[in-house]
Scaffold this motif. Sequence first.
Motif, PDB file in Angstrom:
ATOM      1  N   HIS A  77       0.940  -1.212  -0.071  1.00 49.77           N
ATOM      2  CA  HIS A  77       0.011  -0.032   0.085  1.00 49.77           C
ATOM      3  C   HIS A  77       0.789   1.279   0.076  1.00 49.77           C
ATOM      4  N   CYS A  78       0.336   2.219  -0.407  1.00 52.19           N
ATOM      5  CA  CYS A  78       0.841   3.472  -0.397  1.00 52.19           C
ATOM      6  C   CYS A  78       0.136   4.648   0.116  1.00 52.19           C
ATOM      7  N   LEU A  79       0.657   5.468   1.158  1.00 53.50           N
ATOM      8  CA  LEU A  79      -0.273   6.417   1.704  1.00 53.50           C
ATOM      9  C   LEU A  79       0.432   7.813   1.252  1.00 53.50           C
ATOM     10  N   LEU A  80      -0.172   8.652   0.454  1.00 55.95           N
ATOM     11  CA  LEU A  80       0.307  10.007   0.184  1.00 55.95           C
ATOM     12  C   LEU A  80       0.166  10.988   1.132  1.00 55.95           C
ATOM     13  N   ALA A  81       1.198  11.625   1.754  1.00 56.65           N
ATOM     14  CA  ALA A  81       1.206  12.828   2.776  1.00 56.65           C
ATOM     15  C   ALA A  81       2.098  13.826   2.317  1.00 56.65           C
ATOM     16  N   ILE A  82       1.474  14.448   1.102  1.00 61.05           N
ATOM     17  CA  ILE A  82       2.363  15.532   0.390  1.00 61.05           C
ATOM     18  C   ILE A  82       1.712  16.822   0.601  1.00 61.05           C
ATOM     19  N   GLY A  83       1.018  17.133   1.444  1.00 65.38           N
ATOM     20  CA  GLY A  83       0.453  18.471   1.722  1.00 65.38           C
ATOM     21  C   GLY A  83      -0.921  18.656   1.338  1.00 65.38           C
ATOM     22  N   SER A  84      -1.473  19.735   1.794  1.00 65.83           N
ATOM     23  CA  SER A  84      -2.920  20.356   1.586  1.00 65.83           C
ATOM     24  C   SER A  84      -3.012  21.097   0.745  1.00 65.83           C
ATOM     25  N   ILE A  85      -4.321  21.267   0.188  1.00 67.27           N
ATOM     26  CA  ILE A  85      -4.603  22.381  -0.881  1.00 67.27           C
ATOM     27  C   ILE A  85      -5.826  23.159  -0.274  1.00 67.27           C
ATOM     28  N   PRO A  86      -6.016  24.501  -0.111  1.00 66.41           N
ATOM     29  CA  PRO A  86      -7.083  25.148   0.602  1.00 66.41           C
ATOM     30  C   PRO A  86      -8.405  24.989  -0.166  1.00 66.41           C
ATOM     31  N   ASN A  87      -9.534  24.757   0.387  1.00 65.05           N
ATOM     32  CA  ASN A  87     -10.822  24.492  -0.301  1.00 65.05           C
ATOM     33  C   ASN A  87     -11.278  26.029  -0.451  1.00 65.05           C
ATOM     34  N   THR A  88     -10.996  26.396  -1.833  1.00 63.43           N
ATOM     35  CA  THR A  88     -11.515  27.617  -2.214  1.00 63.43           C
ATOM     36  C   THR A  88     -12.225  27.574  -3.552  1.00 63.43           C
ATOM     37  N   GLU A  89     -11.895  26.511  -4.061  1.00 62.26           N
ATOM     38  CA  GLU A  89     -12.741  26.364  -5.451  1.00 62.26           C
ATOM     39  C   GLU A  89     -14.108  26.264  -5.518  1.00 62.26           C
ATOM     40  N   GLY A  90     -14.719  27.261  -6.460  1.00 59.83           N
ATOM     41  CA  GLY A  90     -16.124  27.083  -6.523  1.00 59.83           C
ATOM     42  C   GLY A  90     -16.869  27.913  -5.400  1.00 59.83           C
ATOM     43  N   LEU A  91     -16.160  28.582  -4.484  1.00 58.78           N
ATOM     44  CA  LEU A  91     -16.911  29.264  -3.380  1.00 58.78           C
ATOM     45  C   LEU A  91     -17.109  30.803  -3.663  1.00 58.78           C
ATOM     46  N   GLY A  92     -16.666  31.074  -4.955  1.00 59.30           N
ATOM     47  CA  GLY A  92     -17.228  32.416  -5.545  1.00 59.30           C
ATOM     48  C   GLY A  92     -16.279  33.653  -4.952  1.00 59.30           C
ATOM     49  N   LEU A  93     -15.077  33.270  -4.866  1.00 54.87           N
ATOM     50  CA  LEU A  93     -14.223  34.413  -4.161  1.00 54.87           C
ATOM     51  C   LEU A  93     -14.020  35.459  -5.213  1.00 54.87           C
ATOM     52  N   ASP A  94     -13.724  34.882  -6.583  1.00 51.73           N
ATOM     53  CA  ASP A  94     -13.146  35.864  -7.264  1.00 51.73           C
ATOM     54  C   ASP A  94     -14.151  37.057  -7.671  1.00 51.73           C
ATOM     55  N   ALA A  95     -15.417  36.515  -7.673  1.00 55.36           N
ATOM     56  CA  ALA A  95     -16.518  37.630  -7.919  1.00 55.36           C
ATOM     57  C   ALA A  95     -16.621  38.595  -6.925  1.00 55.36           C
ATOM     58  N   VAL A  96     -16.311  38.417  -5.630  1.00 53.63           N
ATOM     59  CA  VAL A  96     -16.418  39.357  -4.502  1.00 53.63           C
ATOM     60  C   VAL A  96     -14.836  39.905  -4.169  1.00 53.63           C
ATOM     61  N   GLY A  97     -14.015  39.241  -4.800  1.00 55.40           N
ATOM     62  CA  GLY A  97     -12.590  40.195  -4.912  1.00 55.40           C
ATOM     63  C   GLY A  97     -11.943  39.609  -3.597  1.00 55.40           C
ATOM     64  N   VAL A  98     -12.159  38.451  -2.959  1.00 61.40           N
ATOM     65  CA  VAL A  98     -11.256  38.027  -1.792  1.00 61.40           C
ATOM     66  C   VAL A  98     -10.050  37.931  -2.144  1.00 61.40           C
ATOM     67  N   GLU A  99      -9.022  38.332  -2.064  1.00 61.68           N
ATOM     68  CA  GLU A  99      -7.605  38.132  -2.139  1.00 61.68           C
ATOM     69  C   GLU A  99      -7.013  36.758  -1.517  1.00 61.68           C
ATOM     70  N   LEU A 100      -6.184  36.041  -2.732  1.00 61.91           N
ATOM     71  CA  LEU A 100      -5.444  34.771  -2.083  1.00 61.91           C
ATOM     72  C   LEU A 100      -4.031  35.090  -2.254  1.00 61.91           C
ATOM     73  N   SER A 101      -3.355  34.368  -1.493  1.00 60.85           N
ATOM     74  CA  SER A 101      -1.751  34.409  -1.355  1.00 60.85           C
ATOM     75  C   SER A 101      -1.624  33.684  -2.660  1.00 60.85           C
ATOM     76  N   ASP A 102      -0.017  33.648  -3.086  1.00 60.93           N
ATOM     77  CA  ASP A 102       0.637  33.034  -4.252  1.00 60.93           C
ATOM     78  C   ASP A 102       0.140  31.263  -4.169  1.00 60.93           C
ATOM     79  N   GLN A 103       0.090  30.947  -2.966  1.00 57.37           N
ATOM     80  CA  GLN A 103      -0.258  29.344  -2.757  1.00 57.37           C
ATOM     81  C   GLN A 103      -1.746  29.089  -2.832  1.00 57.37           C
TER      82      GLN A 103
END
Length: 456
Positions: free
Chosen positions: A258-284
């Motif tokens: 078996h292999c367990l991947l523990a190579i980091g996390s991705i923030p859950n921002t997709e589909g939240l609509g942040l672009d439309a309201v102009g919430v700023e994100l960092s480069d990551q």
Amino acid sequence: MTHVTIVGGGPGGYEAALVASRLGAEVTLVERDGLGGSTVLTDCVPSKTLIATSDLLTEVGTSAELGVQVPKAVRADLAAVNARVLGLAQAQSDDIAERLAASSITMIDGTATIESAGAVVASTADGDVRVETDAILLATGAHPRVSADAQPDGERILTWEQVYNLQELPEHMIVVGSGVTGAEFASAYNGLGAAVTLVSSRDRVLPGEDIDAANVIEAVFTRRGMTVMGNSRMASVERTGDGVRVTLTDGRTVDGSHCLLAIGSIPNTEGLGLDAVGVELSDQGFIEVDRVSRTNVRGIYAAGDVTGVLMLASVAAQQGRIAMSHLLGDAVHPLDLGKVASNVFTSPEIATVGLSQQQVDESDLQIDVAMLPLASNARAKMQGVHDGFVKIFARRGMGVVVGGVVVAPRASELIHALSLAVSASLTVDQVADAFTVYPSLSGSVAEAARRLHRLG
Ligand SMILES: Cc1cc2nc3c(=O)[nH]c(=O)nc-3n(C[C@H](O)[C@H](O)[C@H](O)COP(=O)(O)OP(=O)(O)OC[C@H]3O[C@@H](n4cnc5c(N)ncnc54)[C@H](O)[C@@H]3O)c2cc1C
């Protein structure tokens, strides 16, 4: 009455909801997967429950030294262990739901999108629900990172969210990633009796932790039969019939069951609509917030892993509480990362608080350091504890404690004395003067502090 809408029911969200309700707000919480969030359902609570069984087996395995005859066949029934893990997580989630309901918080089972700073739309099984609101808290967390060449299949190539479906102990678990999550799972499966290979792209395990502590853990891992591969970067993971093959960027391969991947996390921002309201994100891709959890958009706050500030449940909860205190006009203490206590649940554990060795080395502050191995502690000897230490950092002059590291079984409990000292700016003499029980591991905390005493 202020109406606040919270997106995400993990600690960043539900703790904020409770505080907001206590402060008199009308609160709506939208959660798509289950209350408690990843913390309770897939990450923190399940992993620590698994580790509780692993710790017990590790203790049993070393108990011959204490005069106990243990039959060779002591082993974990992984199906039963995982059933307990999942049952306990669900019970915790149910408890949180009850607390929220008792606080008159409106809960919506659905996926939220931000329409504007004043409206959230929740997509539910019964259609869309539009919620008008005075303020929004985004606490949507993060999910496991995978790569195109290492696609989890939920059977043999796994993320940390998928391991609890295993019905049998893996013969040979390859853990990719030697950060906190990778090290904790490698330690857990090793304790449960699986062969474990830990693939680390760095030259050592736990590259973000205190180097002395990481060295102890790596030595223990190796002594307990784990294969630790340093400077080994994973290129791909594939199924091989009834196993897996991990190919490294230098062409070497590692075969396992078996292999367990523990190579980091991705923030859950997709589909939240942040672009439309102009919430700023960092480069990551994390939501940018200040120390009172404000985003750049008035009325929109964010807390927890989605901000990437410090990916801990305790920090998420604190950011959420601070946001609500700020919004609702209560006394606000901005987030102070210099006082956070955290723990790596390997066996032994690594607990830290305040300034780290790296910060001490890089700062121009005058800091004295005392490091005391546990091996000389009477209680450690009685309990067969050979690995670990207490380390304290104190400002030269007044001797104010500014940080500490404990490597020990249940270091997560021992660190509290140092956490109190850091939080209340106690001096090493004050820590040393408080009675500790004899014999006890906490005696080493007081003794390390005593070694930093300077003649007045
Ligand atoms: C394996 C592992 C072990 C860990 N162990 C520890 C530990 O021992 N101690 C510790 O302090 N930390 C630990 N952590 C870190 C901790 O789990 C996180 O810091 C914590 O989960 C962050 O909480 P949160 O509220 O930000 O997000 P989460 O707990 O992830 O909750 C976010 C919630 O938001 C929901 N959501 C997302 N998008 C939407 C949307 N659009 N609409 C509605 N709902 C949405 C998600 O479904 C989720 O339930 C661990 C992490 C991992 C991976």
